[in-house]
Design a protein around this motif. Structure first.
Motif, PDB file in Angstrom:
ATOM      1  N   GLY A 221      20.681  17.836   5.587  1.00  0.00           N
ATOM      2  CA  GLY A 221      22.050  17.306   4.960  1.00  0.00           C
ATOM      3  C   GLY A 221      21.793  16.157   4.176  1.00  0.00           C
ATOM      4  N   HIS A 222      22.689  15.010   4.730  1.00  0.00           N
ATOM      5  CA  HIS A 222      22.471  13.855   4.231  1.00  0.00           C
ATOM      6  C   HIS A 222      22.051  12.845   5.060  1.00  0.00           C
ATOM      7  N   TYR A 223      20.902  13.259   6.017  1.00  0.00           N
ATOM      8  CA  TYR A 223      20.198  12.542   6.841  1.00  0.00           C
ATOM      9  C   TYR A 223      18.832  12.687   6.361  1.00  0.00           C
ATOM     10  N   TRP A 224      18.143  11.477   6.407  1.00  0.00           N
ATOM     11  CA  TRP A 224      16.731  11.207   5.991  1.00  0.00           C
ATOM     12  C   TRP A 224      15.812  10.805   7.484  1.00  0.00           C
ATOM     13  N   HIS A 225      14.933  11.505   7.704  1.00  0.00           N
ATOM     14  CA  HIS A 225      14.199  11.180   8.846  1.00  0.00           C
ATOM     15  C   HIS A 225      12.812  11.392   8.896  1.00  0.00           C
ATOM     16  N   GLY A 226      11.885  10.518   9.747  1.00  0.00           N
ATOM     17  CA  GLY A 226      10.585  10.546   9.801  1.00  0.00           C
ATOM     18  C   GLY A 226      10.197  10.184  11.099  1.00  0.00           C
ATOM     19  N   TRP A 227       8.872  10.556  11.738  1.00  0.00           N
ATOM     20  CA  TRP A 227       8.397   9.946  12.558  1.00  0.00           C
ATOM     21  C   TRP A 227       7.012   9.420  12.499  1.00  0.00           C
ATOM     22  N   VAL A 228       6.846   8.213  12.983  1.00  0.00           N
ATOM     23  CA  VAL A 228       5.485   7.595  12.557  1.00  0.00           C
ATOM     24  C   VAL A 228       4.721   7.129  13.874  1.00  0.00           C
ATOM     25  N   GLN A 229       3.591   8.132  14.120  1.00  0.00           N
ATOM     26  CA  GLN A 229       2.685   7.890  15.126  1.00  0.00           C
ATOM     27  C   GLN A 229       2.084   6.636  15.179  1.00  0.00           C
ATOM     28  N   GLY A 230       2.117   6.179  16.364  1.00  0.00           N
ATOM     29  CA  GLY A 230       1.451   4.929  16.671  1.00  0.00           C
ATOM     30  C   GLY A 230       2.282   3.693  16.491  1.00  0.00           C
ATOM     31  N   LEU A 231       3.523   3.678  15.959  1.00  0.00           N
ATOM     32  CA  LEU A 231       4.285   2.403  16.074  1.00  0.00           C
ATOM     33  C   LEU A 231       4.778   2.228  17.423  1.00  0.00           C
TER      34      LEU A 231
ATOM     35  N   VAL B  94       7.727   6.204  16.600  1.00  0.00           N
ATOM     36  CA  VAL B  94       9.055   5.771  16.632  1.00  0.00           C
ATOM     37  C   VAL B  94       9.571   6.770  15.280  1.00  0.00           C
ATOM     38  N   ASN B  95      10.696   7.188  15.984  1.00  0.00           N
ATOM     39  CA  ASN B  95      11.596   8.024  14.976  1.00  0.00           C
ATOM     40  C   ASN B  95      12.771   7.200  14.080  1.00  0.00           C
ATOM     41  N   PHE B  96      12.760   7.348  12.848  1.00  0.00           N
ATOM     42  CA  PHE B  96      13.783   6.716  11.941  1.00  0.00           C
ATOM     43  C   PHE B  96      14.599   7.975  11.281  1.00  0.00           C
ATOM     44  N   SER B  97      15.875   7.545  11.542  1.00  0.00           N
ATOM     45  CA  SER B  97      16.683   8.395  10.830  1.00  0.00           C
ATOM     46  C   SER B  97      17.820   7.694  10.048  1.00  0.00           C
ATOM     47  N   LEU B  98      18.365   8.070   8.911  1.00  0.00           N
ATOM     48  CA  LEU B  98      19.365   7.232   8.293  1.00  0.00           C
ATOM     49  C   LEU B  98      20.304   7.972   7.514  1.00  0.00           C
ATOM     50  N   TYR B  99      21.344   7.778   7.305  1.00  0.00           N
ATOM     51  CA  TYR B  99      22.326   8.450   6.514  1.00  0.00           C
ATOM     52  C   TYR B  99      22.186   7.899   4.893  1.00  0.00           C
ATOM     53  N   ALA B 100      22.021   8.813   4.020  1.00  0.00           N
ATOM     54  CA  ALA B 100      21.898   8.319   2.471  1.00  0.00           C
ATOM     55  C   ALA B 100      22.567   9.507   1.867  1.00  0.00           C
TER      56      ALA B 100
ATOM     57  N   THR C   8       0.781  -1.179  -0.157  1.00  0.00           N
ATOM     58  CA  THR C   8       0.098   0.085   0.236  1.00  0.00           C
ATOM     59  C   THR C   8       0.960   1.506  -0.232  1.00  0.00           C
ATOM     60  N   SER C   9       0.770   1.943  -1.119  1.00  0.00           N
ATOM     61  CA  SER C   9       1.875   3.178  -1.034  1.00  0.00           C
ATOM     62  C   SER C   9       0.841   4.542  -0.657  1.00  0.00           C
ATOM     63  N   VAL C  10       1.406   5.080   0.336  1.00  0.00           N
ATOM     64  CA  VAL C  10       0.700   6.048   0.947  1.00  0.00           C
ATOM     65  C   VAL C  10       1.576   7.431   0.586  1.00  0.00           C
ATOM     66  N   ALA C  11       0.624   8.328   0.001  1.00  0.00           N
ATOM     67  CA  ALA C  11       1.602   9.663  -0.451  1.00  0.00           C
ATOM     68  C   ALA C  11       1.622  10.551   0.583  1.00  0.00           C
ATOM     69  N   THR C  12       0.618  10.476   1.369  1.00  0.00           N
ATOM     70  CA  THR C  12       0.612  11.290   2.600  1.00  0.00           C
ATOM     71  C   THR C  12      -0.395  10.581   3.640  1.00  0.00           C
ATOM     72  N   THR C  13       0.161  10.734   4.783  1.00  0.00           N
ATOM     73  CA  THR C  13      -0.502  10.306   6.050  1.00  0.00           C
ATOM     74  C   THR C  13      -0.541  10.991   7.199  1.00  0.00           C
ATOM     75  N   PRO C  14      -1.457  11.073   8.019  1.00  0.00           N
ATOM     76  CA  PRO C  14      -1.244  12.024   9.193  1.00  0.00           C
ATOM     77  C   PRO C  14      -0.529  11.506  10.198  1.00  0.00           C
ATOM     78  N   GLY C  15      -0.073  10.079  10.037  1.00  0.00           N
ATOM     79  CA  GLY C  15       1.084   9.485  11.095  1.00  0.00           C
ATOM     80  C   GLY C  15       2.493   9.614  10.546  1.00  0.00           C
ATOM     81  N   LEU C  16       2.691  10.077   9.623  1.00  0.00           N
ATOM     82  CA  LEU C  16       4.322  10.379   9.102  1.00  0.00           C
ATOM     83  C   LEU C  16       4.464  11.923   9.171  1.00  0.00           C
TER      84      LEU C  16
END
Length: 82
Positions: free
Chosen positions: A67-77, A28-34, A3-11
């Protein structure tokens, strides 16, 4: 099935630090270097042997990048999410 979610209030954009997955509040907060990435998707799975993710959440826009870090927080995880 993906299920590809273009936008979601949880992200939400989240924080660049710390790296990895970190429980924060009621999500949960996710952060990665890319360094060379032009786009990033966070894909979540229902089981450890699932062949396809149950949902993919695009981290789209400058709000999800520092910068080179990508990050997102997902509510409810919670801990244990795959």
């Amino acid at each position: 099935m993906v299920t590809s979610v273009a936008t979601t209030p949880g992200l939400l954009p989240g924080q660049a630090a710390p790296l990895g997955a970190s429980v924060s509040g009621d999500g949960v907060n996710f952060s990665l270097y890319a360094r060379d990435a032009t786009a990033v998707e966070l894909c979540l799975f229902d089981t450890c042997d699932a062949e396809q993710p149950s949902v993919c959440l695009p981290m789209a826009g400058e709000a999800y990048r520092s910068g080179h870090y990508w990050h997102g927080w997902v509510q409810g995880l919670a801990p244990g999410q795959l």
